[in-house]
Design a protein around this motif. Structure first.
Motif, mmCIF file in Angstrom:
data_model
loop_
_atom_site.group_PDB
_atom_site.id
_atom_site.type_symbol
_atom_site.label_atom_id
_atom_site.label_comp_id
_atom_site.label_asym_id
_atom_site.label_seq_id
_atom_site.Cartn_x
_atom_site.Cartn_y
_atom_site.Cartn_z
ATOM 1 N N TYR A 106 18.916 24.920 -33.352
ATOM 2 C CA TYR A 106 18.248 23.968 -34.232
ATOM 3 C C TYR A 106 17.975 24.452 -35.651
ATOM 4 O O TYR A 106 17.568 23.657 -36.498
ATOM 5 C CB TYR A 106 16.923 23.535 -33.599
ATOM 6 N N GLU A 107 18.139 25.732 -35.918
ATOM 7 C CA GLU A 107 17.798 26.223 -37.254
ATOM 8 C C GLU A 107 18.838 25.766 -38.278
ATOM 9 O O GLU A 107 20.005 25.540 -37.933
ATOM 10 C CB GLU A 107 17.643 27.742 -37.235
ATOM 11 N N PRO A 108 18.436 25.618 -39.550
ATOM 12 C CA PRO A 108 19.327 25.030 -40.558
ATOM 13 C C PRO A 108 20.700 25.691 -40.659
ATOM 14 O O PRO A 108 21.723 24.987 -40.722
ATOM 15 C CB PRO A 108 18.530 25.207 -41.858
ATOM 16 N N ILE A 136 12.081 21.809 -23.807
ATOM 17 C CA ILE A 136 11.935 20.728 -22.831
ATOM 18 C C ILE A 136 12.232 19.390 -23.513
ATOM 19 O O ILE A 136 12.976 18.558 -23.013
ATOM 20 C CB ILE A 136 10.517 20.715 -22.224
ATOM 21 N N PHE A 137 11.624 19.189 -24.685
ATOM 22 C CA PHE A 137 11.881 17.991 -25.485
ATOM 23 C C PHE A 137 12.324 18.412 -26.880
ATOM 24 O O PHE A 137 11.693 19.260 -27.510
ATOM 25 C CB PHE A 137 10.630 17.120 -25.592
ATOM 26 N N GLU A 138 13.382 17.792 -27.369
ATOM 27 C CA GLU A 138 13.845 18.150 -28.701
ATOM 28 C C GLU A 138 13.542 17.063 -29.724
ATOM 29 O O GLU A 138 12.787 16.120 -29.444
ATOM 30 C CB GLU A 138 15.333 18.500 -28.684
ATOM 31 N N LYS A 139 14.124 17.183 -30.878
ATOM 32 C CA LYS A 139 13.771 16.485 -32.118
ATOM 33 C C LYS A 139 13.334 15.026 -32.001
ATOM 34 O O LYS A 139 12.347 14.624 -32.612
ATOM 35 C CB LYS A 139 14.950 16.596 -33.085
ATOM 36 N N LEU A 271 10.642 21.054 -38.307
ATOM 37 C CA LEU A 271 11.684 21.663 -39.134
ATOM 38 C C LEU A 271 12.928 20.783 -39.187
ATOM 39 O O LEU A 271 13.588 20.674 -40.224
ATOM 40 C CB LEU A 271 12.038 23.055 -38.605
ATOM 41 N N HIS A 272 13.246 20.126 -38.079
ATOM 42 C CA HIS A 272 14.417 19.247 -38.059
ATOM 43 C C HIS A 272 14.214 18.043 -38.975
ATOM 44 O O HIS A 272 15.093 17.716 -39.784
ATOM 45 C CB HIS A 272 14.710 18.757 -36.643
ATOM 46 N N HIS A 273 13.071 17.380 -38.851
ATOM 47 C CA HIS A 273 12.843 16.155 -39.612
ATOM 48 C C HIS A 273 12.417 16.419 -41.058
ATOM 49 O O HIS A 273 12.599 15.562 -41.921
ATOM 50 C CB HIS A 273 11.784 15.301 -38.917
ATOM 51 N N PHE A 274 11.871 17.614 -41.303
ATOM 52 C CA PHE A 274 11.403 17.960 -42.641
ATOM 53 C C PHE A 274 11.970 19.336 -43.025
ATOM 54 O O PHE A 274 11.224 20.306 -43.149
ATOM 55 C CB PHE A 274 9.875 17.964 -42.692
ATOM 56 N N PRO A 275 13.296 19.432 -43.188
ATOM 57 C CA PRO A 275 13.926 20.743 -43.416
ATOM 58 C C PRO A 275 13.462 21.441 -44.689
ATOM 59 O O PRO A 275 13.615 22.658 -44.810
ATOM 60 C CB PRO A 275 15.423 20.394 -43.472
#
Length: 437
Positions: A106-108, A136-139, A271-275
């Motif tokens: 998941y990291e940029p 367990i749950f992602e973005k 981090l995914h939604h607000f990189p």
């Protein structure tokens, strides 16, 4: 191994284990022999500042152990030292690849790398499949009712608990299908020296964590007590399964320990939604703060020579072991960003260099929490007092005496590099000036 036979490649990254591995399980059921692959990515390694970086040694040992397990099934791990893009050019040329399976990262940098590899494979009509494994749950799996991401932890946590079902904690029985691995003699491994690194002498924590879950809530804030699991390193590189950890917490009915795992997933989602939060404040107005950024004081903080024993103990523990107690992480982060008024990004970078269990999302999230610039709703005037934190969480000074033995002799211990009362007022003024504009 016959290079003409179609194979499915399973690309190990942050999942260095055979058991309970989502992507590997699906690869083994794909219908083709599975060739296990690990790429020591130069793009990542070349940016590391320390050639004895303990995390490189840990990874190396992890894939050696993984390789031994593969040998028991007459298979072997293909290990390549190269930039990922170049490595795949060569793999495509030398193997008949039916498909490539791996787990989400998941990291940029990782998402950008995977997009490049996906496009490269597509040109050769090779399918690239990735799966959820390290959370367990992602973005987008725990969101508000309107589908938008949560930006506050507590409602996210409530929704997480409402959503979790036994299905999400189910183990992938990879061991049933290991006969589907490519049959191969042991393949050569690049040495640490060949990659420009040297073996670290740092000790690594084992995977034992169940002994602390039962009374975690009561002991976790006291750094002199062995009340935390140190499992973060194994979780970071996937030598242990997140499903195993979450299931264990459920079994012990310990929400406090499980909540720490949920914090990790919350920060990954953020981090995914607000990189931009990777190097900018979650709240843009906090980027207007005029930091003092005194380099000599930063050096003193890094070396554990601030004159504040609880801060110095934490930094010395970090520099010596690659670990810092969670309560102390908050204290030293608050001290840097609030007392010294040094940009939180300086501290985040230093932790990224030193922490064995470094994960970008959690590290950035934690530092922004300490600086007040992140998702947390607490006001910016939350400033930890090192002395009161010491009295509350290390009252007998056991932790301090372990890491700062000279504290008992005032002639040998440095004087405080800043007065806390003065620093607090300076911080409040600087933050207020930045936030009222």
């Amino acid at each position: 191994m016959d290079n003409k036979t179609p194979v499915t490649i399973f690309w190990f990254r942050r999942d260095l284990r055979l058991n309970d591995n989502a992507g590997l399980y699906r690869a083994l059921k794909s219908g083709n022999p599975v060739l296990p692959l690990f790429i020591f990515d130069k793009e990542i390694l070349d940016k590391l500042e320390d050639k004895d970086d303990a995390r490189v040694t840990f990874i190396y040992k992890a894939f050696e152990d993984l390789n031994k397990a593969l040998h028991q099934h007459d298979s072997s791990l293909l290990v390549i030292y190269d930039k990922a893009e170049h490595a795949w050019d060569n793999i495509i040329k030398t193997h008949n690849i039916a498909a490539v399976y791996t787990n989400h990262d998941y990291e940029p940098y990782a998402t950008k790398r995977d997009d490049t590899v996906r496009d490269k494979l597509k040109k050769h009509n090779i399918v690239f499949k990735t799966f959820k494994d390290q959370v367990i749950f992602e973005k987008d799996e725990v969101t508000k009712d309107d589908g938008k991401p949560y930006t506050v932890y507590t409602p996210y946590q409530r929704k997480w608990y409402a959503a979790v079902k036994p299905f999400y904690l189910k183990v992938y029985p990879t061991e049933k299908y290991l006969t589907n691995l490519v049959k191969s003699k042991p393949l050569p491994l690049p040495s640490l020296t060949e990659m420009g690194f040297e073996k670290s002498g740092m000790l690594f924590p084992d995977q034992e964590y169940k002994n602390v879950i039962g009374d975690y809530a009561e002991k976790r804030d006291f750094p002199a007590i062995a009340g935390t699991s140190h499992i973060g390193l194994h979780l970071r590189f996937g030598t242990v399964s997140i499903r195993e950890l979450a299931k264990a917490a459920h079994g012990y009915h310990n929400k406090t320990w499980l909540n720490e795992l949920i914090w990790r997933e919350f920060y990954m989602m953020i981090l995914h939604h607000f990189p931009h939060t990777m190097d900018h404040a979650f709240r843009p107005e906090y980027d207007r703060i005029k930091w003092v950024n005194n380099e000599e004081q930063f050096k003193a903080w890094c070396n554990g020579q601030t004159g504040y024993p609880i801060v110095d103990a934490g930094m010395r523990e970090l520099n010596t072991t690659g670990f810092m107690h969670n309560r102390v992480r908050m204290i030293v982060a608050s001290f840097l960003s609030k007392d010294l008024l040094i940009d939180w990004r300086w501290g985040e970078h230093y932790f990224a260099r030193k922490l064995l269990d470094y994960e970008m999302a959690s590290n950035v999230g934690g530092w922004q929490w300490a600086a007040g610039s992140g998702t947390d709703a607490a006001p910016y005037f939350r400033i930890f007092n090192p002395e009161s934190q010491t009295k509350k969480f290390d009252p007998d000074l056991k932790y301090i005496k372990k890491w700062v033995p000279e504290y008992a002799d005032f002639s040998k211990y440095p004087k405080p590099i800043v007065d806390h009362a003065f620093a607090r007022e300076r911080c409040l003024k600087a933050f207020k000036e930045a936030l009222v504009k």
